[in-house]
Write a protein that holds these residues in place. Structure first.
Motif, short mmCIF file in Angstrom:
data_model
loop_
_atom_site.label_atom_id
_atom_site.label_comp_id
_atom_site.label_asym_id
_atom_site.label_seq_id
_atom_site.Cartn_x
_atom_site.Cartn_y
_atom_site.Cartn_z
N UNK A 186 0.83 -1.21 0.00
CA UNK A 186 0.00 0.00 0.00
C UNK A 186 0.86 1.26 0.00
N UNK A 187 0.22 2.38 -0.28
CA UNK A 187 0.94 3.63 -0.48
C UNK A 187 1.65 4.16 0.75
N UNK A 188 1.34 3.63 1.94
CA UNK A 188 1.99 4.11 3.15
C UNK A 188 3.25 3.33 3.48
N UNK A 189 3.35 2.10 2.99
CA UNK A 189 4.46 1.24 3.41
C UNK A 189 5.24 0.61 2.27
N UNK A 190 4.88 0.92 1.02
CA UNK A 190 5.54 0.26 -0.11
C UNK A 190 7.03 0.59 -0.20
N UNK A 191 7.44 1.73 0.32
CA UNK A 191 8.86 2.11 0.24
C UNK A 191 9.73 1.39 1.26
N UNK A 192 9.10 0.69 2.19
CA UNK A 192 9.86 0.18 3.33
C UNK A 192 10.60 -1.14 3.06
N UNK A 193 10.57 -1.59 1.81
CA UNK A 193 11.42 -2.74 1.47
C UNK A 193 12.88 -2.41 1.75
N UNK A 194 13.21 -1.13 1.72
CA UNK A 194 14.60 -0.71 1.96
C UNK A 194 15.05 -0.98 3.40
N UNK A 195 14.08 -1.18 4.30
CA UNK A 195 14.42 -1.46 5.70
C UNK A 195 15.36 -2.66 5.80
N UNK A 196 15.20 -3.63 4.90
CA UNK A 196 15.97 -4.86 4.98
C UNK A 196 17.43 -4.68 4.58
N UNK A 197 17.77 -3.51 4.04
CA UNK A 197 19.17 -3.23 3.77
C UNK A 197 19.97 -3.08 5.07
N UNK A 198 19.30 -2.53 6.08
CA UNK A 198 19.98 -2.22 7.35
C UNK A 198 19.61 -3.18 8.47
N UNK A 199 18.67 -4.10 8.21
CA UNK A 199 18.23 -5.04 9.24
C UNK A 199 18.25 -6.44 8.63
N UNK A 200 19.40 -7.09 8.65
CA UNK A 200 19.55 -8.38 7.98
C UNK A 200 18.57 -9.42 8.49
N UNK A 201 18.08 -10.23 7.58
CA UNK A 201 17.16 -11.31 7.94
C UNK A 201 17.96 -12.44 8.57
#
Length: 405
Positions: free
Chosen positions: A313-328
């Motif tokens: 959705x338009x509020x959270x679609x950009x947050x895929x970038x979070x995984x750059x700094x928070x390794x799975x």
């Protein structure tokens, strides 16, 4: 149970799927006292068998029962994921308290977080004219939301109901070629958000609820199925705190809920648990959602093998970038939403593929299972929900071609 992708991008969804008119009518008759539990459950196996078969025809890999065991007596229903638990927990007393009609303002103090009423949420306060305008389309679940109160020691009374869920999905899986099935269940933190008139502290209530719901989780996982923990309270409660708290205070508040959930999940194999996070499924502005970056590390401490979350959705679609700094962490998977429940627009398969590839670029192609933002049942017209699932699987095929060759 949820294994890594080996030759294609696997697909799933969050849980709730549109009920047929016949199932809705059967639910309504039961809810209104016009039929018995036995009469309702006699019809459920056929409904579940059909929805599993439909998921497989669309191309969904990891399927469920559509949450058909959670009573939903109308086509539009945002609360079935939560309300189902009221009939499975003892120690509750019926109440006429409407969570949306109540306008009680409960103010928090520094270091002490208290949830305000639904009608005093910060997003609703900012856009009150839109939320209260029946023509705005902002709040589709404007109907009254009456919930019980906790008035005594709670206990689990849903043994028969959860066994019905398990039997129906297990039988449907045996009739299909689906590799895996899951059943959704509410988290202790979300279940405990009703009015409490018995337990003295949050901690006492949360851990009592954890012990109660553990029985449901065990019934699902002991049958060889995966349990999906539905817990919007981790993210959504941020909007329900007035005034806005510090992130540190909020994380302390949610940590108790995470601890209670992990207590409930103790000893259950991590690979049989998937955790669903969302910011509340209502169709609204969501300007007061907490950013994913603030809670992602805490979420990853939950004893689950996979995590589903809103990412389309338009509020959270950009947050895929979070995984750059928070390794799975090793051995864990993510199930990001690549189609949204909050818009009638059907996402193009190319967009779906792009979203999948974005996540694969940061966590690896083997660790991304394409999903929906939230449940589609009760939130979208059935034909639109089906089209979104079709777009999801079509996009996953495109991403597979590009990522696996």
């Amino acid at each position: 149970m949820t294994s890594a992708n080996t030759d294609h991008i696997q697909t799933t969804h969050v849980g709730s799927l549109p009920r047929t008119p016949e199932l809705i009518e059967a639910n309504r008759r039961y809810a209104d006292g016009e039929s018995t539990w036995e009469e309702l459950t006699a019809q459920l196996p056929a409904f579940v068998s059909d929805i599993v078969a439909r998921q497989r025809r669309i191309g969904i890999d990891i399927v469920n029962d559509g949450e058909f065991g959670h009573i939903m007596p109308s086509a539009l229903d945002y609360g079935a994921w939560w309300n189902y638990s009221f009939s499975r927990i003892g120690g509750l007393t019926p109440s006429d308290e409407d969570r949306w009609a109540t306008n009680e303002q409960i103010r928090s103090e520094p270091g002490k977080i208290r949830l305000t009423s639904f009608s005093d949420r910060r997003d609703r306060t900012r856009f009150r004219d839109a939320y209260e305008d029946p023509t705005s389309g902002v709040l589709a679940h404007r109907r009254s939301t009456v919930q019980p109160k906790i008035t005594g020691p709670i206990s689990y009374t849903g043994h028969e109901a959860v066994q019905e869920d398990v039997r129906n999905l297990t039988a449907a899986l045996a009739q299909s070629d689906a590799p895996e099935g899951f059943v959704a269940a509410i988290s202790p933190g979300s279940a405990a958000r009703i009015t409490n008139e018995y337990y003295g502290t949050d901690e006492e209530l949360l851990f009592a609820m954890a012990d109660v719901l553990r029985e449901e989780y065990l019934a699902i996982t002991d049958a060889g199925l995966t349990v999906q923990i539905d817990d919007p309270s981790i993210a959504e409660s941020w909007d329900q705190v007035n005034p806005e708290p510090t992130v540190e205070d909020y994380l302390a508040f949610t940590q108790l809920r995470v601890d209670a959930l992990n207590h409930a999940l103790r000893g259950i194999p991590q690979e049989q648990v998937r955790f669903h996070l969302c910011w509340g499924s209502w169709h609204g502005p969501h300007t007061t959602d907490i950013e994913f970056k603030h809670i992602v590390d805490q979420v990853l401490t939950i004893n689950a093998g996979a995590y589903t979350f809103e990412a389309a959705n338009g509020r959270h679609a950009h947050e895929w970038k979070v995984w750059r700094d928070h390794p799975l962490p090793e051995g864990k998977r993510i199930m990001p939403g690549v189609v949204s429940h909050s818009t009638n627009t059907v996402e193009h398969p190319e967009l779906v593929a792009d979203r999948i590839e974005q996540f694969a670029s940061v966590v690896g192609r083997e660790n991304v299972i394409a999903s929906t933002d939230c449940g589609l049942g009760g939130r979208l017209h059935p034909s639109i929900a089906v089209a979104k699932l079709e777009s999801l699987t079509a996009g996953a095929r495109l991403a597979t071609e590009r990522l696996f060759g």
